[in-house]
Motif scaffolding. Structure first.
Motif: not given
Length: 889
Positions: A28, A8, A30, A111-112
């Motif tokens: 990061t 991300q 996701s 979610e990440y």
């Protein structure tokens, strides 16, 4: 590429950073709801085993990872999928990074995920992590990993990733040299990417290399070695063995020379490397004519020479001494009595050490036209089945880059051959040379058998030696050649951080070092200086700029402001400093870049002393600075205090430590003495009245700057007399320290242009104002950056409320940093009113220029005016105002 999992966002950190001790990529990653189970509920053991088996087969390098040999490590971790991604990433990066390390999982959210990937370049980390995530993505359903479709897709992604890694990474020779430099503690810095240019060392001690060639390599030597005809002629007339190379320009001339030299012959380009175009063992005129046409296509001149029977040896000479000998073996397969040549090549290419061009130490053997020609000479085809133990040669030349391999024969070379190689390098004029020497027996003297030096290479690759014997360190002698006697090639360097006072302290320290006779580079929020000249202007506080100014070979010392923003966003940018200093930790930047507390801010700033190699200098009056003693690894520590009774400092001094403090400070009379002690030994003392920047002791921040500067300069080995003279003479003028307590002379009123960020700095400025004799009124132009919290802005106003007669409040500048026009000015006004200032004494200006107009229109003879928090930009804006420019001029 990514269907359910994707990178991300990402940021590359140069040097030590808040996530790791060296350079790396913070990413990061996701994932959508279809992958929640994968990261939060674990992995099916059977599915993982299937996937590991597949990637071991189609990712050859994976075979070198013990972690990826079984699922046990991953199944025992809290997040097997994340650990699998990290393990694949590390093995992919191992060939291309100087210090390959396993990355780590920073955070696992719903979610990440957040990863930190140690790597030398951001592009490398992205390419490796991207492929690793594709691998993890295939763990979505049992049985999929073994499908032909997924195998094909992963194979293609692997090739694409390795191409990117090869493009942006260092090759094997350069990596070996960088690792040898790192082992010696020598600073290394990549100059260009893609490319193989490295800087080793800093400033006056630097040496630049491109693979094995460097600053010490003779230009004429390189030109000679690049011309095989001239090299051969030079060696021949000096009595060394050569194949008698002749330069030819036509087929008819080639025929004549062939009859003179006699078959077998070799035809090759006059100036090509890596074995390109070399056609050996030519035994008839027809083959000669064909070879002539093939070599002519390179358009590099054509040489014909005698074919020398024997083995191809690479002799590495460094600094006039032979350091390694490798016997190069042409690309060859050995029969098993069952497999065809084609199948044998496939088997050899499964060796994980083999890769694409210059990707790994060895290269895959290609079944190309040259290989088919070699087979045809033996009446064989790719489908022929060699007998058991029958060696089938597939190349004429024995280059590693053409699929060959090598053996270490350093201990076998005859002393005459050693002297021959060393003399050849001297004759050509090369400090590092790769001698290509053909002989049937390296242990016999060149005087006794038919042999020849074929080439002398000015940039010899190290692969033949790295392949032949990984334990034989051939990179270390090259590094020793450039940095003899164990020196580390570093200049004295200082890194200074803190919330307030960094810039002025940098200027003071640089001024002291210059007074000691050093050519100093320093960088601050105001720009970079090389010697007395400002090289660039702007906010250039950070290690990335430090690396750039140390590329200047005239620089003998470096002083660098390492501000919070650069440390958080990019890391230190350099691998460390000799002296690291933390002046203070205030809440000026709390709330920015994810920092929510002063403790978090202190952790960021502690990077500078964590990575101080020789001395850490800390503020003993600041508990957050004092706590950094726990992370200091430097052998020496200096504590600084504004008083002589600081308990921690006194204990440190009693234990023989170095301390700098302010003795007998009289705030009312603005007097006192800077004292420097190591244990009980007094090193020196400096009265405040001698320090011009302190404005007679009235401006305490300059006193603190001087305290730290005295300590820093001392630990760098500068004599106290030089330190005292320089600190005393330092003036905070626009030329020496632009935008920091600059007094504008020649006006009917007192005018100071400075920067004072936050309540502490403004409080010190107010303190100075009350100690300054003023016959008229006191004016303050007050502004704060828009990215500061509302509470911080109001506290800044409250810190000056009882000091000035009139206030002009405005926004910082045209960059409102997320605020509405006039919002900061109104917050400042509200803070003043809440602190008891009458509204009629406050002007809220519509912008910085308008604020200047209001201030200067109200000034009279004998007044004191301070333009605070304007810095050098404030200077520029003031100069544009006709009402003040005329008076200054």
């Amino acid at each position: 590429m990514f269907r359910y999992i994707k990178i991300q966002s990402h940021r590359f950190f140069g040097g030590p950073n808040i996530y790791g001790p060296g350079s790396g990529l913070f990413a990061t990653v996701s994932f959508d709801e279809r992958k929640v189970r994968l990261f939060h509920e674990g992995i099916d053991a059977e599915e993982l085993q299937q996937l590991l088996a597949v990637i071991q087969e189609i990712f050859p390098v994976v075979q070198e990872s013990s972690m990826l040999s079984s699922p046990d490590y991953f199944l025992q971790s809290n997040c097997p999928a994340a650990e699998l991604a990290l393990a694949v990433t590390e093995i992919l990066l191992r060939d291309f990074c100087v210090r390959p390390q396993l990355g780590r999982l920073i955070a696992l959210e719903k979610e990440y995920l957040e990863f930190f990937i140690p790597c030398d370049e951001g592009e490398l980390g992205l390419a490796a992590l991207g492929l690793a995530l594709i691998v993890v993505q295939e763990l979505s359903a049992p049985g999929r990993a073994s499908g032909k479709k997924i195998i094909g897709r992963l194979q293609q992604r692997y090739v694409e990733a390795r191409k990117l890694l090869r493009m942006y990474g260092l090759n094997q020779s350069t990596v070996a040299l960088a690792r040898a430099a790192y082992k010696r503690g020598i600073y290394y810095y990549r100059l260009f990417k893609p490319g193989q240019f490295l800087q080793l060392g800093q400033g006056v001690h630097l040496n630049r290399i491109m693979e094995t060639a460097g600053d010490k390599t003779s230009l004429i030597g390189r030109m000679l070695s690049g011309d095989k005809f001239l090299t051969g002629s030079l060696l021949q007339i000096n009595g060394l063995p050569t194949p008698g190379s002749r330069l030819v320009f036509s087929i008819d001339q080639a025929k004549v020379i062939a009859s003179e030299l006699g078959y077998p012959l070799v035809v090759k380009p006059r100036s090509m490397g890596k074995g390109k175009g070399v056609i050996v063992n030519i035994r008839d005129e027809q083959t000669l004519l064909t070879a002539f046409k093939d070599v002519a296509a390179y358009n590099a001149g054509i040489l014909i020479e005698r074919h020398i029977e024997g083995d191809d040896h690479r002799l590495l000479v460094v600094g006039g001494k032979l350091v390694a000998v490798a016997r190069r073996v042409p690309a060859t397969v050995v029969g098993d009595g069952l497999s065809s040549v084609r199948q044998l090549i496939e088997q050899v290419n499964r060796d994980p050490r083999r890769g694409m061009n210059f990707e790994r130490l060895l290269e895959k053997i290609e079944l190309d036209e040259e290989a088919r020609q070699c087979l045809a000479e033996k009446n064989m085809t790719p489908d022929s089945v060699p007998q058991e133990k029958q060696a089938v040669r597939l190349r004429g030349a024995a280059n590693i880059s053409r699929g060959g391999t090598s053996l270490d024969v350093t201990d076998e070379i005859h002393p005459d051959n050693r002297k021959m190689a060393e003399r050849a390098a001297r004759l050509v004029g090369l400090d590092v040379a790769g001698i290509d020497f053909f002989t049937p027996d390296i242990s016999r003297s060149w005087h006794d058998i038919r042999c020849a030096i074929l080439e002398v290479n000015s940039t010899p690759g190290l692969r033949p030696h790295l392949v032949a014997n990984p334990e034989h360190d051939v990179a270390a002698p090259i590094i020793e050649h450039y940095f003899p006697g164990g020196v580390d090639g570093r200049i004295p360097t200082v890194g200074i951080t803190g919330s307030l006072g960094k810039t002025t302290t940098c200027h003071m320290v640089a001024d002291i070092l210059s007074a000691a006779g050093l050519h100093v580079a320093h960088s601050t929020t105001q720009g970079t200086w090389v010697g007395p000249e400002r090289a660039r202007q702007g906010d250039l506080a950070g290690g990335r700029v430090a690396s750039l100014v140390m590329q200047d070979p005239s620089v003998e010392a470096g002083v660098f402001e390492l501000a919070r923003g650069g440390l958080v966003k990019f890391g230190m940018g350099i691998d460390g400093v000799d002296v690291g200093a933390v002046l203070n930790v205030y809440d000026n930047h709390v709330g920015l870049d994810g920092i929510t507390t002063r403790e978090e801010l202190a952790r960021v700033k502690s990077l500078v002393v964590r990575n101080a190699r020789k001395v850490a200098v800390l503020n003993a009056d600041d508990p957050l600075c004092l706590a950094m003693r726990q992370v200091v690894t430097a052998p020496r520590l200096c504590l600084v205090s504004t008083g002589s009774e600081n308990a921690a400092m006194k204990t440190h001094q009693d234990e023989g430590g170095l301390v700098a403090y302010l003795d007998n400070f009289d705030d009312h009379n603005c007097s006192g003495t800077i004292m420097l002690f190591e244990g009980e030994r007094e090193i020196g003392r400096l009265p405040l009245e001698d320090i011009q920047a302190s404005l007679g002791g009235r401006y305490r921040p300059a006193v603190i700057n001087a305290l730290f500067s005295v300590a820093i300069a001392h630990v760098l080995g500068i004599g106290f007399d030089t330190i005292a003279r320089s600190v005393s003479a330092f003036k905070s003028t626009r030329e020496m320290n632009p935008g920091r307590m600059n007094f504008v002379d020649g006006l009917p009123y007192q005018l100071y242009i400075t920067e004072a960020d936050g309540p502490v700095a403004q409080g010190e400025l107010a303190r100075f104002t009350t100690k300054t004799e003023v016959s008229g009124k006191r004016y303050l132009l007050l502004c704060v950056m828009g990215n500061r919290p509302d509470t911080f802005i109001r506290q800044t106003a409250a810190a000056v409320a009882g000091t000035y007669d009139y206030f002009v409040c405005c926004d910082w500048d045209d960059d409102l940093r997320g605020r509405s026009p006039g919002e900061v000015a109104e917050l400042l006004a509200r803070g003043l009113i809440d602190a008891g200032v009458e509204r009629k004494r406050i002007i809220v200006a519509a912008g910085y220029d308008n604020a200047l107009e209001h201030m200067f229109e109200g000034l009279s003879d004998g007044d004191l005016a301070i333009v605070a928090t304007g810095g050098e930009e404030g200077w520029k804006k003031i100069e544009k105002r006709s009402f003040i420019t005329d008076e200054i001029s």
